[in-house]
Design an enzyme around this catalytic site. Structure first.
Site, PDB file in Angstrom:
ATOM      1  N   MET A 232      -9.082   7.814   9.755  1.00  0.00           N
ATOM      2  CA  MET A 232      -9.391   8.082   8.006  1.00  0.00           C
ATOM      3  C   MET A 232     -10.438   9.108   8.235  1.00  0.00           C
ATOM      4  O   MET A 232     -11.079   9.951   7.343  1.00  0.00           O
ATOM      5  CB  MET A 232      -9.583   7.128   6.916  1.00  0.00           C
ATOM      6  CG  MET A 232      -8.636   6.040   6.576  1.00  0.00           C
ATOM      7  SD  MET A 232      -9.815   5.254   5.843  1.00  0.00           S
ATOM      8  CE  MET A 232     -10.332   3.392   7.103  1.00  0.00           C
TER       9      MET A 232
ATOM     10  N   LYS B  34      -3.219   3.137  -2.258  1.00  0.00           N
ATOM     11  CA  LYS B  34      -4.357   3.339  -1.956  1.00  0.00           C
ATOM     12  C   LYS B  34      -4.183   5.003  -1.830  1.00  0.00           C
ATOM     13  O   LYS B  34      -4.239   4.616  -0.155  1.00  0.00           O
ATOM     14  CB  LYS B  34      -5.410   3.264  -1.643  1.00  0.00           C
ATOM     15  CG  LYS B  34      -5.802   1.985  -2.736  1.00  0.00           C
ATOM     16  CD  LYS B  34      -7.507   1.095  -1.785  1.00  0.00           C
ATOM     17  CE  LYS B  34      -6.305  -0.152  -0.929  1.00  0.00           C
ATOM     18  NZ  LYS B  34      -7.314  -1.355  -0.207  1.00  0.00           N
TER      19      LYS B  34
ATOM     20  N   ASP C 126       0.489  -1.349   0.472  1.00  0.00           N
ATOM     21  CA  ASP C 126       0.180  -0.172   0.230  1.00  0.00           C
ATOM     22  C   ASP C 126       1.118   1.250   0.035  1.00  0.00           C
ATOM     23  O   ASP C 126       2.570   1.505   0.410  1.00  0.00           O
ATOM     24  CB  ASP C 126      -1.250  -0.436   1.675  1.00  0.00           C
ATOM     25  CG  ASP C 126      -1.952  -1.520   0.825  1.00  0.00           C
ATOM     26  OD1 ASP C 126      -1.950  -1.181   0.109  1.00  0.00           O
ATOM     27  OD2 ASP C 126      -2.497  -0.979   1.644  1.00  0.00           O
TER      28      ASP C 126
HETATM   29  N1  SAH Z   1      -4.656  -0.966   8.791  1.00  0.00           N
HETATM   30  C1  SAH Z   1      -4.471  -0.098   9.070  1.00  0.00           C
HETATM   31  C2  SAH Z   1      -5.155   1.438   8.978  1.00  0.00           C
HETATM   32  C3  SAH Z   1      -5.416   1.753   7.258  1.00  0.00           C
HETATM   33  S1  SAH Z   1      -7.177   3.158   7.273  1.00  0.00           S
HETATM   34  C4  SAH Z   1      -4.173   0.178  11.060  1.00  0.00           C
HETATM   35  O1  SAH Z   1      -4.302  -0.705  11.225  1.00  0.00           O
HETATM   36  O2  SAH Z   1      -3.627   0.895  11.013  1.00  0.00           O
HETATM   37  C5  SAH Z   1      -5.566   4.175   7.133  1.00  0.00           C
HETATM   38  C6  SAH Z   1      -5.960   5.364   8.151  1.00  0.00           C
HETATM   39  O3  SAH Z   1      -5.087   4.933   9.518  1.00  0.00           O
HETATM   40  C7  SAH Z   1      -4.801   6.547   8.393  1.00  0.00           C
HETATM   41  O4  SAH Z   1      -5.865   7.855   7.580  1.00  0.00           O
HETATM   42  C8  SAH Z   1      -4.623   7.282   9.195  1.00  0.00           C
HETATM   43  O5  SAH Z   1      -6.639   7.425   9.976  1.00  0.00           O
HETATM   44  C9  SAH Z   1      -4.656   5.975  10.088  1.00  0.00           C
HETATM   45  N2  SAH Z   1      -2.859   6.316   9.531  1.00  0.00           N
HETATM   46  C10 SAH Z   1      -2.261   4.924   8.919  1.00  0.00           C
HETATM   47  N3  SAH Z   1      -1.373   5.224   9.246  1.00  0.00           N
HETATM   48  C11 SAH Z   1      -0.730   5.900  10.213  1.00  0.00           C
HETATM   49  C12 SAH Z   1       0.666   7.355  10.598  1.00  0.00           C
HETATM   50  N4  SAH Z   1       1.330   6.715  10.646  1.00  0.00           N
HETATM   51  N5  SAH Z   1       0.098   7.494  11.662  1.00  0.00           N
HETATM   52  C13 SAH Z   1      -1.021   8.826  11.608  1.00  0.00           C
HETATM   53  N6  SAH Z   1      -2.442   7.385  10.924  1.00  0.00           N
HETATM   54  C14 SAH Z   1      -2.331   6.679  10.269  1.00  0.00           C
END
Ligand code: SAH
Length: 487
Positions: free
Chosen positions: A399, A286, A264
């Protein structure tokens, strides 16, 4: 090379160990595993296990040699060291705390051309004992020749990661099958290729998934069809929020074994940097709102590569089962009969909270935590805002950048207090992490000024305020109100 490496067969052989303390005990433990007949010379056995192995009383006569297989045995001589004790010994270990005694043992051994190790004294030793990673029958020995033990330890730690416990199980399985494999594949080249496939492929995966029976069946199946193409597989791996230090050991191993990596956009470059150099990398990036590769195409790619016999890693930000569509991808793999494994990752809420100094639960402030996604108007409308607005809980919103204003409005409308602290963590756990501290009342203002960018995680609840005090990573949090009045 200063030292010649060798693996010695000590089964049933006499090894003299001088000393009865913990240092001696450590050496005796290893020697026992190698099946040696150990004679310990010491006035007292101070180390607990050592005295248990030797029995309560000194036993001046050696127990019978046994069959010279498997476990060794220990006997104890409660007297001073003297040269005659070296008679018939194969190896000598001097492990007392008295340098003069150690020296006497070492020089007596030298005079008889016997190899002698003086523990922690390479100068006086004629052999040294390496650090080992024991996945018997696979044993990896590491030595820095006594000059850089720190490096030897580092090497050992890295090797421990690459060869997890399952390698021992795999090695024993192959030992069991060795005869049959040799009979079925008399050609040396064919046999080597077969083993290559076994140790890198499906059989090794089944051993890792703790299914030894199925692994045996898989060997049998592959033996029956030796020319069949390799079975591909998919490991769906959680890459965590960014800091590569947050990968699990399993994730690291999968990355180093991959032929193809479908990742991703959220996966950090630092994490990808740990993958096998010649693995093919395919970005199926994405971004919120802009799906550059549709999910159906990702499914196709996974299936195509796996059916072509490749080891595919599907690398996802955070955890694959938390807002990651990991479940949908596994359903497709299952439909195609493609074997898969799952490596959980640290999800953004856990990573961001930890790196921002925000305990998600706290006895004084929050008894529960909720993970919620609010990525579009529709998902904002379907959430149960009445329960999300309850006090004494923490809500972590994924998100949510595009919906900040609406999130605040709903929570306020359902009774959450205007002064409720909110932390926004952008690029959590990464070098450019930025934490903004504000309140529900001001969130709309933050949104209208476009002050935060994706990826960002929202933490709503009293615990968010603790970041001001408990932050430890990167820049201190920016208090929004101060920022506004300065502007
Ligand atoms: N599967 C992922 C989430 C995917 S949805 C998990 O478990 O973390 C993507 C969302 O995750 C982003 O829009 C944000 O809200 C959050 N996110 C992922 N990485 C991040 C990071 N390094 N810092 C802040 N938010 C993060």
């Amino acid at each position: 090379m200063r030292y010649f490496p060798l693996f010695a067969d000590l089964r049933g052989r006499r090894v003299l160990v001088v000393g009865g303390g913990e240092v001696a005990e450590r050496k005796v433990r290893l020697l026992l595993e190698a099946g040696a007949r150990i004679e310990v010379v010491a006035h007292a056995l101070v180390a607990h296990e050592l005295s248990a192995w030797a029995g309560d009383r000194p036993s001046p006569i050696f127990p019978p040699a046994g069959e010279g297989r498997g476990e060794g045995c220990v006997s104890w001589l409660a007297r001073d060291f003297d040269e005659s004790q070296l008679d018939g010994a194969t190896l000598v270990v001097a492990a007392t705390s008295d340098a003069a005694v150690n020296e006497r043992v070492a020089s007596a051994a030298r005079a008889r051309h016997l190899l002698c190790n003086v523990v922690d004294d390479a100068e006086r030793s004629s052999f040294i004992v390496p650090a080992i990673v024991d996945r018997s029958p696979l044993v990896i020995a590491i030595s820095s020749g006594g000059v850089a033990p720190v490096l030897a330890r580092l090497a050992r730690e890295r090797i421990e990661v690459l060869f997890d416990e399952s390698f021992g199980v795999l090695a024993r399985l192959l030992a069991d099958w060795r005869g049959r494999i040799k009979r079925a594949l008399p050609d040396v080249g064919a046999r080597r290729r077969f083993y290559e496939r076994v140790v890198r492929g499906r059989v090794a995966e089944l051993v890792r998934s703790r299914q030894p029976h199925a692994a045996g069946q898989e060997i049998e199946r592959q033996l029956a069809l030796p020319s069949q193409p390799a079975t591909g597989s998919v490991v769906i791996v959680g890459a965590g929020p960014g800091d590569p230090g947050l990968l699990t050991l399993n994730a690291l191993r999968a990355l180093q074994e991959a032929d193809v990596i479908l990742h991703d956009r959220l996966v950090s470059g630092a994490v990808l940097g740990l993958a096998r150099r010649d693995a093919e990398r395919i970005s199926v990036g994405k971004a919120a709102g802009a799906h550059s590769v549709p999910q159906s195409r990702i499914h196709e790619l996974l299936v195509e590569h796996a059916l072509a016999g490749r080891r595919v890693v599907r690398l996802k930000g955070g955890d694959p089962f938390v807002f990651g569509r990991g479940g949908e991808e596994l359903e497709v793999l299952a439909q195609h009969g493609i074997p898969f494994e799952v490596v959980p990752g640290i999800t953004a809420a856990i990573g961001c909270a930890g790196y921002a100094g925000i305990p998600l639960t706290h006895r004084d402030h929050a008894q529960s935590v909720r993970f919620v996604t609010a990525h579009c108007g529709e998902s904002v409308d379907t959430l149960d805002w009445a329960s999300l607005a309850q006090p004494r809980q923490t809500v972590a919103l994924y998100m949510g950048v595009a919906a900040l204003g609406r999130i605040a409005e709903r929570l306020l409308a359902h009774g959450r207090e205007a002064a409720t602290p909110v932390a926004i963590v952008e690029n959590g756990t990464r070098p450019d992490q930025r934490v903004t501290l504000t309140t529900l009342a001001a969130l709309d203002d933050v949104a209208r000024r476009g002050a935060v960018q994706s990826p960002a995680l929202l933490i709503v609840g009293e615990v968010a305020a603790l970041a001001a005090q408990l932050h430890w990573f990167g820049d201190a949090p920016r208090p929004w109100e101060a920022l506004r009045s300065a502007a």
